[in-house]
Design a protein around this motif. Structure first.
Motif, mmCIF file in Angstrom:
data_model
loop_
_atom_site.group_PDB
_atom_site.id
_atom_site.type_symbol
_atom_site.label_atom_id
_atom_site.label_comp_id
_atom_site.label_asym_id
_atom_site.label_seq_id
_atom_site.Cartn_x
_atom_site.Cartn_y
_atom_site.Cartn_z
ATOM 1 N N GLN A 81 0.779 -1.524 0.158
ATOM 2 C CA GLN A 81 0.260 0.192 -0.271
ATOM 3 C C GLN A 81 0.754 0.949 0.446
ATOM 4 O OE1 GLN A 81 -2.150 0.512 3.055
ATOM 5 N NE2 GLN A 81 -4.324 1.285 1.834
ATOM 6 N N VAL A 82 0.352 2.787 -0.528
ATOM 7 C CA VAL A 82 1.054 3.484 -0.881
ATOM 8 C C VAL A 82 0.827 4.169 0.250
ATOM 9 C CG1 VAL A 82 1.745 5.598 -1.832
ATOM 10 C CG2 VAL A 82 0.761 3.291 -3.447
ATOM 11 N N GLU A 83 2.008 4.275 1.556
ATOM 12 C CA GLU A 83 1.803 5.739 2.414
ATOM 13 C C GLU A 83 2.023 6.824 2.270
ATOM 14 O OE1 GLU A 83 4.900 5.295 5.442
ATOM 15 O OE2 GLU A 83 3.427 3.986 6.552
ATOM 16 N N ARG A 84 3.168 6.848 1.530
ATOM 17 C CA ARG A 84 3.051 8.826 0.731
ATOM 18 C C ARG A 84 3.626 8.530 -0.054
ATOM 19 N NH1 ARG A 84 6.433 8.646 5.169
ATOM 20 N NH2 ARG A 84 8.026 8.844 4.091
ATOM 21 N N LEU A 85 3.410 9.972 -0.883
ATOM 22 C CA LEU A 85 4.276 10.416 -2.055
ATOM 23 C C LEU A 85 5.231 11.973 -1.656
ATOM 24 C CD1 LEU A 85 1.505 8.813 -2.954
ATOM 25 C CD2 LEU A 85 2.702 9.796 -5.208
ATOM 26 N N ASN A 86 5.830 12.328 -2.058
ATOM 27 C CA ASN A 86 6.863 12.896 -1.651
ATOM 28 C C ASN A 86 7.130 14.326 -2.554
ATOM 29 O OD1 ASN A 86 7.623 11.602 0.463
ATOM 30 N ND2 ASN A 86 9.287 10.999 0.291
ATOM 31 N N VAL A 87 6.072 14.262 -4.557
ATOM 32 C CA VAL A 87 6.628 14.817 -4.874
ATOM 33 C C VAL A 87 4.617 14.842 -5.741
ATOM 34 C CG1 VAL A 87 8.676 14.019 -5.489
ATOM 35 C CG2 VAL A 87 6.956 13.275 -7.121
ATOM 36 N N ARG A 88 4.799 16.019 -6.311
ATOM 37 C CA ARG A 88 3.397 16.176 -7.733
ATOM 38 C C ARG A 88 4.032 16.838 -9.134
ATOM 39 N NH1 ARG A 88 -1.479 16.448 -4.972
ATOM 40 N NH2 ARG A 88 -1.423 16.205 -3.162
ATOM 41 N N LEU A 99 11.556 10.116 -3.982
ATOM 42 C CA LEU A 99 9.837 9.615 -4.388
ATOM 43 C C LEU A 99 8.257 9.193 -3.632
ATOM 44 C CD1 LEU A 99 10.314 9.275 -8.137
ATOM 45 C CD2 LEU A 99 11.063 11.499 -6.797
ATOM 46 N N ILE A 100 8.583 8.090 -3.438
ATOM 47 C CA ILE A 100 7.438 6.723 -2.808
ATOM 48 C C ILE A 100 7.747 6.038 -1.610
ATOM 49 C CG2 ILE A 100 5.568 5.651 -3.504
ATOM 50 C CD1 ILE A 100 5.450 6.636 -6.210
ATOM 51 N N THR A 101 6.742 6.247 -0.587
ATOM 52 C CA THR A 101 7.345 5.113 0.264
ATOM 53 C C THR A 101 5.678 4.239 0.944
ATOM 54 O OG1 THR A 101 8.798 7.251 1.330
ATOM 55 C CG2 THR A 101 7.474 5.042 2.866
ATOM 56 N N LEU A 102 6.035 3.211 0.537
ATOM 57 C CA LEU A 102 5.037 1.760 0.915
ATOM 58 C C LEU A 102 5.575 1.367 2.243
ATOM 59 C CD1 LEU A 102 6.076 -0.163 -2.461
ATOM 60 C CD2 LEU A 102 4.443 1.926 -2.193
ATOM 61 N N GLN A 103 4.131 0.861 2.728
ATOM 62 C CA GLN A 103 4.353 0.681 4.008
ATOM 63 C C GLN A 103 5.285 -0.482 3.967
ATOM 64 O OE1 GLN A 103 -0.133 -0.277 4.497
ATOM 65 N NE2 GLN A 103 -0.530 1.398 5.496
ATOM 66 N N GLN A 104 5.887 -0.885 5.419
ATOM 67 C CA GLN A 104 7.365 -1.577 5.616
ATOM 68 C C GLN A 104 7.310 -2.280 6.474
ATOM 69 O OE1 GLN A 104 10.260 1.814 5.964
ATOM 70 N NE2 GLN A 104 10.350 1.789 4.248
ATOM 71 N N ASP A 105 5.581 -2.733 7.049
ATOM 72 C CA ASP A 105 5.148 -3.498 8.206
ATOM 73 C C ASP A 105 5.376 -4.965 7.465
ATOM 74 O OD1 ASP A 105 4.986 -0.572 9.298
ATOM 75 O OD2 ASP A 105 2.677 -1.054 9.391
ATOM 76 N N ASP A 106 5.029 -5.560 6.819
ATOM 77 C CA ASP A 106 5.326 -6.439 7.046
ATOM 78 C C ASP A 106 6.789 -6.451 6.382
ATOM 79 O OD1 ASP A 106 2.338 -7.060 6.818
ATOM 80 O OD2 ASP A 106 1.921 -6.893 4.361
ATOM 81 N N PHE A 107 7.405 -6.472 5.590
ATOM 82 C CA PHE A 107 8.632 -6.170 4.854
ATOM 83 C C PHE A 107 9.756 -6.304 6.152
ATOM 84 C CE2 PHE A 107 6.273 -4.414 1.329
ATOM 85 C CZ PHE A 107 6.592 -5.991 0.244
ATOM 86 N N LYS A 108 9.285 -5.667 7.454
ATOM 87 C CA LYS A 108 9.599 -5.438 8.587
ATOM 88 C C LYS A 108 9.910 -6.433 9.223
ATOM 89 C CE LYS A 108 10.634 -0.541 9.438
ATOM 90 N NZ LYS A 108 9.868 0.706 9.596
#
Length: 353
Positions: A81-88, A99-108
């Motif tokens: 899931q997309v958590e944050r976009l840093n650009v427009r 540019l984009i950060t995805l949710q990391q819980d499962d991968f951690k």
């Protein structure tokens, strides 16, 4: 006798009809034949000009578009899931920017699980190593059987292989975690962002579009007859009407295949300076054509006569109205396609009364 009277009357009626038709057609008026029209005028003492053939340099305007030589769509390599976009759209980015950060819980969690698994295997491997050394010593003294010695070696080798697999899984988990931070592959400008926070990033589906503003080209579909005469490195004049720019561009690419439907070839050119350019802008390529001989006159010498164009020509001391066919305006001069010949004399400021 009565029959002759009827015949004579019919002939008279037919003659009357013929005369009426000829009258309506203007056969009994002083009609001037098509072509030159004499103009009643007194002695003309105004300005005259002699028509001459001139070398005409023409060009063909080819429509085109500004394109990005380096254009990329960014997608995710993992599903999350997309958590944050840093650009427009419109933002400038540098290669390596997140540019984009995805949710990391499962991968951690997967990474922590692989770490725990490695520690467990390492503990078992340490114990198996000690056990193998003891069994090897006892076996050298003949106190244990061959099977016991082989079993100790197999256990140690099995745990060693398991440790290698666990470390590989740990590396994969670390890479997957790193993939949740999507970075810019090139320096450029964001064209469009195709997802928003909360959307699911699917591997292969585009998330952002970027282009490099320092590597733009002009692309044109040129008629094959003109295209085959072009060469790489050739300088041609181009213009961008929206930016009010006319400059010299260099042919950088000629796609070696013709479009059989349009009978054209794809040509790309590069501008030395690319300020304010952006993909999609309309461009024009001015292709020079072969020089030809033609007649150019001042546009003010041409007069409108209804929907026709005409000039005043002096012929045997008389002024004629000469109808002409106009071409395009070339260097502020009117090209006359037909109606005038070299050597004709024009009454350029004649005004009929």
């Amino acid at each position: 006798m009565q029959g002759k009277s009827k015949l004579f009357g019919s002939i008279i009626a037919l003659l009357v009809i013929i005369v009426a038709v000829l009258y309506m057609a203007g056969s009994f008026s002083n009609k001037q034949a098509a072509g030159n029209k004499p103009v009643l005028a007194t002695r003309y003492e105004g300005k005259v000009a002699t028509v001459e053939l001139t070398a005409i340099k023409r060009s063909e305007d080819v429509p085109g578009t500004v394109i990005a030589k380096q254009n990329t769509q960014i997608s995710s390599r993992v599903m999350a899931q997309v958590e944050r976009l840093n650009v427009r759209a419109g933002d400038s980015v540098v290669q390596g920017d997140v540019l984009i950060t995805l949710q990391q819980d499962d991968f951690k969690a997967q990474l922590a699980q692989s770490d725990a698994q490695i520690k467990a295997i390492q503990a078992s491997l340490t114990q198996a190593d000690k056990q193998l050394k003891r069994v090897t010593d006892l076996y050298s003294q003949g106190l244990v059987s061959v099977s016991d010695n082989d079993e100790a070696k197999a256990k140690f080798d099995n745990l060693t292989a398991s440790l290698a697999v666990a470390k590989q899984q740990q590396t994969q988990a670390q890479v997957a975690l790193e993939f949740t931070r999507i970075k810019a592959p090139i320096s450029g400008v964001v064209v469009e962002r195709l997802v928003e926070p909360g959307d699911t990033a699917v591997p292969g589906s585009p998330l952002l579009a970027l282009y490099n503003p320092q590597q733009l080209q002009l692309e044109f579909n040129v008629r094959e007859r003109q295209a085959i005469s072009l060469t790489l490195g050739q300088s041609l004049t181009v213009s961008l009407p929206s930016l009010n720019i006319t400059a010299v561009a260099v042919v950088s690419e000629i796609v070696p295949i013709a479009d059989s439907a349009a009978r054209s070839m794809l040509i790309r050119l590069e501008l030395p300076t690319q300020s304010n350019l952006m993909p999609g802008l309309y461009a024009q390529l001015h292709l020079p054509l072969d020089t030809e001989q033609g007649i150019l006159i001042e546009p003010s010498w041409v007069h409108e006569y209804g929907q026709l164009a005409m000039v005043y020509v002096i012929n045997e001391q008389k002024i004629e109205r000469r109808f002409v066919r106009l071409g395009e305006v070339i260097n502020a001069k009117q090209h006359i396609i037909a109606g005038l010949n070299a050597g004709d004399t024009l009454a350029v400021d004649f005004k009929p009364k």
